[in-house]
Design a protein around this motif. Structure first.
Motif, PDB file in Angstrom:
ATOM      1  N   ASN A 136       0.841  -1.191   0.000  1.00 21.10           N
ATOM      2  CA  ASN A 136       0.000   0.000   0.000  1.00 21.10           C
ATOM      3  C   ASN A 136       0.882   1.249   0.000  1.00 21.10           C
ATOM      4  OD1 ASN A 136      -1.857   1.967   0.343  1.00 21.10           O
ATOM      5  ND2 ASN A 136      -2.984   0.920   1.980  1.00 21.10           N
ATOM      6  N   VAL A 137       0.788   2.016  -1.049  1.00 27.59           N
ATOM      7  CA  VAL A 137       1.674   3.180  -1.182  1.00 27.59           C
ATOM      8  C   VAL A 137       1.425   4.172  -0.062  1.00 27.59           C
ATOM      9  CG1 VAL A 137       2.427   4.965  -2.766  1.00 27.59           C
ATOM     10  CG2 VAL A 137       1.576   2.815  -3.642  1.00 27.59           C
ATOM     11  N   SER A 144       3.012   7.309   4.587  1.00 28.80           N
ATOM     12  CA  SER A 144       2.769   7.723   5.967  1.00 28.80           C
ATOM     13  C   SER A 144       4.013   7.540   6.802  1.00 28.80           C
ATOM     14  CB  SER A 144       1.641   6.896   6.576  1.00 28.80           C
ATOM     15  OG  SER A 144       0.495   7.003   5.781  1.00 28.80           O
ATOM     16  N   ALA A 145       4.637   6.348   6.658  1.00 23.82           N
ATOM     17  CA  ALA A 145       5.842   6.092   7.443  1.00 23.82           C
ATOM     18  C   ALA A 145       6.924   7.103   7.093  1.00 23.82           C
ATOM     19  CB  ALA A 145       6.330   4.676   7.179  1.00 23.82           C
ATOM     20  N   ALA A 193     -14.797   5.952   1.059  1.00 22.28           N
ATOM     21  CA  ALA A 193     -14.000   7.017   0.454  1.00 22.28           C
ATOM     22  C   ALA A 193     -12.624   7.115   1.118  1.00 22.28           C
ATOM     23  CB  ALA A 193     -14.728   8.344   0.567  1.00 22.28           C
ATOM     24  N   ASP A 194     -12.601   6.810   2.409  1.00 21.11           N
ATOM     25  CA  ASP A 194     -11.315   6.876   3.109  1.00 21.11           C
ATOM     26  C   ASP A 194     -10.724   5.475   3.216  1.00 21.11           C
ATOM     27  OD1 ASP A 194     -11.516   9.520   3.359  1.00 21.11           O
ATOM     28  OD2 ASP A 194     -12.231   9.503   5.438  1.00 21.11           O
ATOM     29  N   SER A 195      -9.438   5.367   3.089  1.00 19.55           N
ATOM     30  CA  SER A 195      -8.783   4.067   3.209  1.00 19.55           C
ATOM     31  C   SER A 195      -8.528   3.760   4.678  1.00 19.55           C
ATOM     32  CB  SER A 195      -7.461   4.067   2.428  1.00 19.55           C
ATOM     33  OG  SER A 195      -6.555   4.938   3.054  1.00 19.55           O
ATOM     34  N   GLY A 196      -8.022   2.565   4.920  1.00 26.97           N
ATOM     35  CA  GLY A 196      -7.750   2.147   6.294  1.00 26.97           C
ATOM     36  C   GLY A 196      -6.613   2.911   6.937  1.00 26.97           C
ATOM     37  N   ASN A 197      -5.964   3.688   6.127  1.00 26.93           N
ATOM     38  CA  ASN A 197      -4.794   4.423   6.599  1.00 26.93           C
ATOM     39  C   ASN A 197      -5.175   5.704   7.333  1.00 26.93           C
ATOM     40  OD1 ASN A 197      -2.000   4.444   6.707  1.00 26.93           O
ATOM     41  ND2 ASN A 197      -1.855   5.919   5.034  1.00 26.93           N
ATOM     42  N   ARG A 198      -6.531   5.909   7.520  1.00 31.65           N
ATOM     43  CA  ARG A 198      -7.036   7.219   7.949  1.00 31.65           C
ATOM     44  C   ARG A 198      -6.397   7.710   9.229  1.00 31.65           C
ATOM     45  NH1 ARG A 198     -12.733   6.227   8.979  1.00 31.65           N
ATOM     46  NH2 ARG A 198     -12.525   5.550   6.849  1.00 31.65           N
ATOM     47  N   TRP A 199      -6.331   6.839  10.217  1.00 32.02           N
ATOM     48  CA  TRP A 199      -5.879   7.309  11.545  1.00 32.02           C
ATOM     49  C   TRP A 199      -4.395   7.614  11.536  1.00 32.02           C
ATOM     50  CZ3 TRP A 199      -9.722   9.105  13.810  1.00 32.02           C
ATOM     51  CH2 TRP A 199     -10.990   8.507  13.655  1.00 32.02           C
ATOM     52  N   VAL A 200      -3.653   6.812  10.857  1.00 36.36           N
ATOM     53  CA  VAL A 200      -2.225   7.109  10.717  1.00 36.36           C
ATOM     54  C   VAL A 200      -2.047   8.438  10.013  1.00 36.36           C
ATOM     55  CG1 VAL A 200      -0.065   6.298   9.753  1.00 36.36           C
ATOM     56  CG2 VAL A 200      -1.714   4.653  10.648  1.00 36.36           C
TER      57      VAL A 200
END
Lengths: 126, 689, 222
Positions: free
Chosen positions: B663-664, B669-670, C108-115
């Motif tokens: 996942n890009v 993020s990292a 619309a938001d990916s699972g990465n939202r909180w990060v």
């Protein structure tokens, strides 16, 4: 006018765009967030140009260039997104995981591509 | 040529013979026999010349230092005194005889080239030991002899006995060599030199700091090499090697190296009374025990092997009472008659097709089949039993005389205790020696039963050397008047008391054994005969089909193909002995006078007083247990860490792999989080916070 | 901490300059800025994809007003023309061509939202702290001559920035070619039923050209 106003606004806009880039799933929304970040930079450039009273107006000139480059970027970016959509049947960023562990060279592209692509093609044909 | 040059050539020639023999053995088989015999014969001639030139005068010393070797120099040194030159002549004579004998004995052996080369190499190493004036060089020869012995004992490596025996010989002698090496270093450290002359000079000045320790350490090596109690167990088993090897290595020369070494460094041992007493006890136990064991053995070569151990005990006994002249005298005469005994035994084994005395005693007319072996062996057995006027009588009397001399308190430095121990043990052993020599003679040549198979005359190469060796066995004793000139000048003339005592005991032994033989033969003859009274026919596998228990029943492990070469016959006989009789050492033969004489001791004596079992319980099993513990530690403990290291890396890899999602956005993020952290850190540092 | 004390020091430092009695420009700037920021936040959080594009129009328009308030009028008009006029239209076309769902889409938001939120908040805090700490005593003098009039911009652009400008036109040309090549229907990829989808390649090409045209003529007109 206090310099902190445009600077803080620009910083906040940038971080909002950053959030959008990291959190949005649809690739086109990601592109929108990139536009927000670019505009935050533009605001900074203009504000500091005005503040410094630069004889060459480098800030404004660079802003113009940035706008032009942003336009080019959006054109290319959209072309790429469309191509990905055509090939994969999806423009969701987090479903493009070909580089993930477990995708050996012998395997196909995304696992969901085979079922998504025919659906797309039939719809497209209809 | 100077005497020194000649002396250098003596060990060098057999060495070159060995090298060329090994190199040319396969390509040019025609050269193998000349390459085996000629260098040895030449070395013998040169050794005789050197001995004549030296003539028992002042010792010849020559040394050259090849390269500096640190604080204690090592030199290529020669030290030729009367002991050295005479021992070298003995080595040359026996080695030449053995080489000539081997050409016939191993005439059909495919491994003869390497065998002959190893014998040559061995001869060279022994000559090096005899003449070396430097302890390190001596040690080189000492170890080469050890490895040659290992290879030669294992010559019939197809047989499990030979394989086990060669390993045992190597390990047991090495067990003694380790303390020997430490002792050499300690001696050199004390004396500041490896040169024997320097060391002896230092000893004469009383310059040794730890004489007892050094002497005891050296004694361990001597006991291993010279097969003295408690490291003698390898020698009887080493009889699994070819008979000429037994004659050369395990009777005349290598086992004598230990004795010779003590004789050389006798002042070092004499500096410690404790070491002399230990030596005396060692000698006493060795001679008495081995004589008893010899009386119970069935294999003719094992009888001779135990006899060798006992005679070496006489030599160490002589050294223990501080008379190296007597020890060396016995070494020389014993070397001659024991080599003769072994070589004659080889002829007999070939003629009879068996190495079992029990089987021979059921053959009639063996002495007519091999008259040369019969007569020479009779001479040699008389010498062994110390019957005057054969050589063994004079040398043994010299030993007993020296013991008596010391026991009565006339010894120079040896304690009277040592003298008494050696004297008593020597007298007892004289009785036993005569007994087992008589038993051997009676069983081998006075057997009754079907005639021994006729293979025609034995080869001239084998019989002629018997007569050559019979001369010194007969007459060497008469040189007792001349030898003191070569040795330390101590009188070797037999003294009346011990002569009468020992000879009387020997005669008693002979008569008692003869009586026992008559008795047991008569008892056995009264028992019902076997079905056909012939030796049991052999099965197709070459082993005797049956082994009789009691009576004159036929028993025998007679080789199926005695018309084969002598070596093949011997190998077959060695292999057949255990399956037929149930033991490599004894046979269940009720007609054996040894059984009657020893009574309940027979069983223990046949197995060498269970010493092997004691060793197995004391050393082998603890070692195996320790090895199992080490194996467990290695497998379970050490390997756990090793596997843990691998598994930890694997686990870490699996955890890190989870980050590779594809996942890009995660990557980004990292990346950005890291950037923020770095930026904040940089700002904090810049702000000086 | 510096961050905690920043507002106070900001207040203390700006008090003599009339922070508590802001000028009309400042009030306008802050109000428009709040609106812009709100629109931007809605843009990145809304679940309706088309609404996101429309809220982006609001945000970009607000930025144009901010440019005007900073006396950069030419930039402001270029912003309106290019961003609001073409880029957003382009994005809307893109949304439509990729069959973006009309109405609320739950994913619309990916699972990465909180990060993403954590990273964004952290970087916002860091940036705001640094910016405020650095520029709390700096003022922009807006009373002098207009700095961003078309005349001024045109003169410096063609006097001092000609070479970069020309290089930029080459870049735009390259982007044009790239967009065409990328969206061209190539025979290997679309054999069956791709003609219809292949028609979808037309708009990006057209819009890219349009974008290029809409940027370059604008500038070349000056």
């Amino acid at each position: 006018m206090h310099l902190a106003y445009p600077a803080v606004l620009s910083a906040l806009l940038f971080c909002v765009g950053l959030y959008g880039v990291l959190a949005r799933r649809n690739a086109i929304l990601v592109l929108m967030s990139v536009e927000l970040m670019l505009n935050a930079v533009n605001l900074n450039l203009v504000a500091f140009d005005v503040w410094l009273r630069d004889a060459l107006h480098a800030g404004q000139a660079l802003t113009l260039f940035t706008i032009a480059i942003a336009a080019a970027e959006i054109g290319i970016g959209l072309a790429i997104v469309l191509m990905v959509y055509r090939n994969r049947g999806s423009s969701d960023v987090d479903r493009l995981r070909d580089t993930a562990e477990g995708h050996g060279p012998g395997e196909g592209p995304d696992t969901d591509a085979p079922e998504a692509a025919p659906a797309h093609t039939t719809e497209a044909a209809a | 040529m100077t005497t020194t040059t000649l002396a250098v050539l003596v060990p060098l020639l057999p060495f070159l013979g060995a090298v060329f023999g090994l190199l040319l053995g396969r390509k040019a088989p025609g050269f193998v026999r000349p390459l085996a015999i000629l260098p040895t014969l030449t070395a013998l001639a040169l050794a005789v010349v050197v001995a004549v030139r030296q003539g028992g005068d002042q010792a010849i010393d020559a040394a050259t230092e090849l390269t500096p070797t640190g604080s204690v120099p090592i030199e290529l040194a020669l030290h030729l005194d009367g002991f050295a030159v005479l021992t070298a002549v003995l080595v040359g004579v026996v080695a030449s005889c053995v080489q000539i004998y081997s050409t016939a004995y191993l005439r059909e052996d495919p491994r003869y080239p390497s065998y002959a080369a190893l014998v040559s190499l061995f001869t060279s190493a022994m000559l090096l030991v005899v003449w070396s004036g430097d302890l390190m060089v001596l040690l080189v020869g000492w170890e080469i002899m050890g490895i040659c012995s290992y290879f030669l004992v294992g010559h019939y490596w197809e047989t499990p006995e030979a394989r086990a025996a060669s390993l045992k010989a190597f390990l047991v002698t090495k067990l003694g060599d380790v303390p020997f090496l430490i002792g050499l270093f300690a001696l050199a450290a004390d004396a500041g030199s490896f040169r024997i002359t320097t060391i002896l000079g230092k000893v004469a000045d009383g310059g040794l700091d730890h004489p007892t320790l050094i002497a005891l350490l050296l004694l361990a090596g001597v006991a291993g090499k010279s097969a003295q109690f408690p490291l003698h167990t390898w020698l009887p088993d080493a009889m699994a090697g070819p008979t000429p090897v037994s004659a050369l290595i395990h009777a005349a020369t290598m086992v004598a190296a230990g004795v010779y070494f003590v004789a050389r460094l006798l002042p070092v041992f004499a500096a410690s009374a404790a070491a002399l007493v230990v030596l005396a006890v060692m000698a006493a136990v060795t001679m008495a025990g081995s004589a008893l064991a010899a009386l119970a053995q069935d294999d003719i070569k094992r009888v001779l092997a135990y006899s060798t151990i006992g005679q070496l005990g006489y030599m160490t006994g002589a050294l223990a009472v501080g008379d190296r002249g007597a020890g060396a005298f016995h070494l020389l005469s014993h070397g001659a008659f024991k080599a003769l005994l072994f070589l004659a035994a080889g002829v007999i084994i070939h003629a009879a097709g068996t190495n079992s005395l029990a089987a021979m005693s059921r053959m009639g007319g063996l002495k007519d089949r091999v008259p040369d072996a019969f007569w020479t062996m009779t001479v040699a057995l008389l010498a062994l039993a110390a019957i005057p006027p054969f050589s063994g009588f004079f040398s043994k009397e010299a030993v007993l005389g020296a013991a008596e001399h010391t026991a009565t308190g006339h010894g120079e430095f040896a304690p009277a205790t040592a003298g008494w121990i050696v004297l008593v043990a020597g007298l007892v052993t004289a009785l036993l020696t005569a007994a087992y020599a008589t038993r051997l003679w009676l069983l081998a040549f006075r057997g009754s039963g079907p005639a021994a198979p006729d293979h025609g005359r034995q080869p001239l190469a084998m019989t002629s050397v018997l007569w050559v060796l019979a001369i010194p066995s007969l007459a060497a004793g008469l040189t007792y008047g001349v030898l003191p000139d070569w040795f330390d000048g101590v009188d070797l003339t037999p003294t009346l008391t011990t002569s009468v005592l020992a000879t009387g005991l020997a005669l008693v032994g002979v008569i008692v054994t003869y009586g026992a033989w008559r008795h047991s033969s008569a008892m056995a003859a009264r028992a019902p005969l076997g079905p056909d009274g012939r030796p049991a026919p052999l099965g197709p596998d070459g082993h005797a089909a049956s082994a009789g228990l009691g009576g004159r029943e036929p028993l025998g492990a007679v080789a199926a193909h005695p018309e084969d070469g002598p070596a093949a016959t011997e190998a077959e006989a060695i292999t057949a002995h255990t399956p037929v009789y149930g033991s490599i050492a004894e046979a269940p033969d009720s007609a054996d006078p040894g059984r009657l004489l020893l009574g309940p001791l027979h069983r223990a004596a046949a197995t060498g007083f269970h010493l092997d079992k004691v060793y197995a319980a004391l050393f082998v099993r603890p070692t195996q247990a320790a090895a199992r513990v080490v194996r467990f530690l290695d497998r379970e403990v050490v390997d756990t860490y090793v596997r843990g290291a691998g598994n930890a890396a694997n686990l870490l890899g699996a955890v890190v792999r989870k980050a590779q999602t594809g996942n890009v956005q995660t990557y980004l993020s990292a990346l950005l989080a890291g950037s923020v952290v770095l930026a904040v850190a940089a700002v904090l540092v810049a702000a000086g916070a | 901490m510096i961050l905690a004390s920043a507002p106070q020091s900001l207040l203390a430092a700006t008090a003599p300059q009339g922070f508590l009695s802001p000028t009309g420009v400042e009030i306008a700037f802050v109000l428009v800025g709040i609106a812009t920021l709100g629109a931007a936040v809605i843009t990145v959080t809304t679940r309706q994809l088309v609404h996101a594009a429309l809220w982006l129009v609001v945000a970009l328009g607000g930025l144009a007003v901010e440019y005007l308030l900073l006396t950069a009028e030419f930039i402001a008009w270029v912003q309106v023309l290019i961003y609001v006029g073409s880029v957003v239209v382009l994005l809307l076309f893109g949304l439509m061509l990729t069959r973006a769902p009309i109405g609320r889409s739950p994913d619309a938001d990916s699972g990465n939202r909180w990060v993403a939120l954590a990273v964004a908040v952290a970087s916002a805090a860091a940036l705001v702290w640094v910016v405020v700490d650095a520029f709390r005593t700096q003022w922009i003098d807006l009373d002098g001559a207009v700095q961003g009039s078309t005349e001024v911009t045109g003169s410096i652009l063609f006097r001092h920035w000609v070479l970069p400008f020309e290089a930029l036109s080459v870049l735009l040309l390259a982007a044009l070619v790239g967009a065409i090549v990328l969206s061209r229907k190539n025979g290997e990829n679309g054999e069956n039923g791709e003609t219809e989808a292949g028609a979808g390649t037309e708009p990006p090409t057209a819009t890219a050209t349009e974008t290029a045209r809409s940027v370059t003529p604008d500038k070349e007109q000056r």
